[in-house]
Design a protein around this motif. Structure first.
Motif, PDB file in Angstrom:
ATOM      1  N   ASP A   5       0.806  -1.226   0.000  1.00 47.19           N
ATOM      2  CA  ASP A   5       0.000   0.000   0.000  1.00 47.19           C
ATOM      3  C   ASP A   5       0.835   1.271   0.000  1.00 47.19           C
ATOM      4  OD1 ASP A   5       1.021   0.074   2.555  1.00 47.19           O
ATOM      5  OD2 ASP A   5      -0.909  -0.051   3.578  1.00 47.19           O
ATOM      6  N   GLY A   6       2.152   1.146  -0.094  1.00 46.51           N
ATOM      7  CA  GLY A   6       3.022   2.313  -0.172  1.00 46.51           C
ATOM      8  C   GLY A   6       3.490   2.851   1.165  1.00 46.51           C
ATOM      9  N   SER A   7       3.195   2.178   2.254  1.00 45.84           N
ATOM     10  CA  SER A   7       3.551   2.689   3.582  1.00 45.84           C
ATOM     11  C   SER A   7       4.892   2.163   4.100  1.00 45.84           C
ATOM     12  CB  SER A   7       2.450   2.323   4.588  1.00 45.84           C
ATOM     13  OG  SER A   7       2.331   0.920   4.734  1.00 45.84           O
ATOM     14  N   GLY A   8       5.628   1.432   3.253  1.00 48.85           N
ATOM     15  CA  GLY A   8       6.896   0.869   3.701  1.00 48.85           C
ATOM     16  C   GLY A   8       8.068   1.816   3.523  1.00 48.85           C
TER      17      GLY A   8
ATOM     18  N   LEU B  82       7.476   2.635  -2.080  1.00 43.90           N
ATOM     19  CA  LEU B  82       6.944   2.084  -3.327  1.00 43.90           C
ATOM     20  C   LEU B  82       5.607   1.414  -3.059  1.00 43.90           C
ATOM     21  CD1 LEU B  82      10.162   0.404  -4.796  1.00 43.90           C
ATOM     22  CD2 LEU B  82       9.338   2.745  -5.138  1.00 43.90           C
ATOM     23  N   ALA B  83       4.763   1.325  -4.089  1.00 44.18           N
ATOM     24  CA  ALA B  83       3.441   0.710  -3.927  1.00 44.18           C
ATOM     25  C   ALA B  83       3.118  -0.154  -5.137  1.00 44.18           C
ATOM     26  CB  ALA B  83       2.374   1.784  -3.758  1.00 44.18           C
ATOM     27  N   GLY B  84       2.321  -1.212  -4.887  1.00 47.75           N
ATOM     28  CA  GLY B  84       1.801  -2.037  -5.964  1.00 47.75           C
ATOM     29  C   GLY B  84       2.868  -2.539  -6.911  1.00 47.75           C
ATOM     30  N   SER B  85       2.645  -2.308  -8.209  1.00 45.76           N
ATOM     31  CA  SER B  85       3.548  -2.806  -9.241  1.00 45.76           C
ATOM     32  C   SER B  85       4.898  -2.100  -9.252  1.00 45.76           C
ATOM     33  CB  SER B  85       2.877  -2.675 -10.619  1.00 45.76           C
ATOM     34  OG  SER B  85       2.578  -1.316 -10.892  1.00 45.76           O
TER      35      SER B  85
END
Length: 395
Positions: free
Chosen positions: A241-244, A249-252
């Protein structure tokens, strides 16, 4: 280094530090000496002495035990109990190899590519013979050896997941290497922070969060690792979900290998005892991870569950019959019907004779109705039921 050995292990070239069990009539022996004569060796063996101390810094050490031969041809399937002995030796050997590899990388030396490749191949072969043995044993690690054995475990999990995803052989090996090296950046962080027993301060946590970038930098300098291996090192803490971190980064945007690495890294971490947190059981860990919305790629996570099971080896479960058992082995045809060793009656609250049940043959007669917490039942250590460690499970 002083080491106590049986007299049967004494060899010429060893430095005898102290002889044990000396009788008064053995006073002719000096306190310490380098053993260079066969006659002295025979006199010690004939003196009724059972043990002695040697100094390995001043003479020869005992030779290492020979490695166990694999129980079957490299990739021929075998029984769990047959593979587990070799897997235990492989875990020990793998830890020593990872220590050497990490040391080389940290010192700026070129890591032995052949040693890394052979280690990944050995782990891959063990998983091919039986997928549960090594992955289960690698979870059993002390806090002090966590960094190194965590790398071995994630290597195995990445290989298993890559196979579940039907990746080609070349990528399966690369996935294993990525798992082996994903946490190399932690070598640049002080042991005081990594081994801290309590909660990390905000400042300390910020330092730990730098390990993906530090590892990426170390591996990049060697110029011997593939872009996929580097990517897993840098991005195994990204979330779907982009919270790392470190790049949100998120998704693809997150590569398949990094999405795989995120799952394997978290699973082994939460099922292992760490300095600041005791382990969760394997089944509880799978259940909790399944509820973490946004953390993982759902399709890759489902493949991971098929790899380790809904009730992984070592999980404590309650059966409909009222008995408690430990999961011994997966049934790849059905994740809900593993092999379970029952050992305790929840109804009578007393131990029962150990019996191995293949739940796939007992459909309609018995089944798993819940996962259980060993602590709630007062069980100290259940791992001996499948690993062979001599521990009691009586509350």
């Amino acid at each position: 280094m002083l080491k106590q050995i049986p007299v049967t292990g004494l060899r010429l070239g060893m430095y005898v530090h102290e002889l044990s069990d000396l009788r008064p009539d053995h006073s002719y022996w000096t306190n310490s000496f380098l053993l260079t004569h066969e006659s002295d060796l025979q006199r010690i063996r004939n003196a009724g002495i059972t043990e002695l101390w040697i100094d390995t810094s001043r003479g020869l050490d005992i030779p290492p035990e020979p490695a166990l031969a694999p129980p079957a041809r490299a990739c021929e399937p075998c029984a769990m109990e047959e593979e587990i002995s070799y897997a235990r030796e492989l875990c020990s050997r793998s830890k020593a190899a990872v220590v050497r590899v990490f040391s080389d990388v940290r010192m700026g030396r070129i890591a032995e590519q052949e040693e890394i490749g052979n280690l990944v191949e050995d782990i891959s072969d063990s998983l091919a013979r039986h997928p549960d043995a090594l992955l289960s044993l690698a979870r059993l690690k002390t806090c002090d050896e966590y960094t190194y054995m965590h790398s071995v475990a994630v290597c195995g999990l990445m290989i298993g997941l890559a196979r579940q995803l039907a990746l080609p052989d070349s990528l399966i090996k690369e996935a294993g290497m990525a798992g082996l090296l994903h946490d190399v950046g932690k070598l640049a962080i002080s042991s005081g922070i990594l081994g801290k027993r309590g909660k990390l301060s905000d400042e300390e946590f910020a330092i730990v969060r730098r390990h993906p970038e530090l590892g990426y930098r170390l591996l990049s300098e060697s110029k011997h690792f593939s872009p996929r291996v580097l990517d897993v090192c840098l991005h195994h803490h990204e979330r779907f979900d982009g919270s790392g971190y470190p790049d949100k980064l998120a998704g693809s945007q997150i590569s398949l290998f990094a999405r795989m690495g995120a799952i394997c890294d978290v699973y082994d971490a939460i099922t292992s005892n760490r300095p600041y947190k005791p382990a969760w059981s394997p089944a509880e860990s799978i259940s909790r991870m399944a509820g973490w919305t946004g953390h993982f790629d759902e399709k890759v996570f489902q493949a991971f569950v098929k790899c380790v099971g809904i009730y992984p080896v070592g999980s404590l479960v309650r059966l409909e019959s009222g008995n408690l058992g430990i999961v011994m082995e997966q049934n790849k045809a059905s994740l809900l019907t593993p092999k379970v060793k029952v050992f305790y009656s929840a109804l009578c609250k007393m131990p029962i004779a150990h019996t191995l049940l293949d739940l796939s043959t007992l459909v309609g007669q018995d089944r798993i109705i819940s996962r259980e917490c060993a602590k709630n039942w007062g069980f100290k250590n259940l791992d001996h039921l499948w690993s062979g460690a001599p521990e009691s499970v009586t509350p």
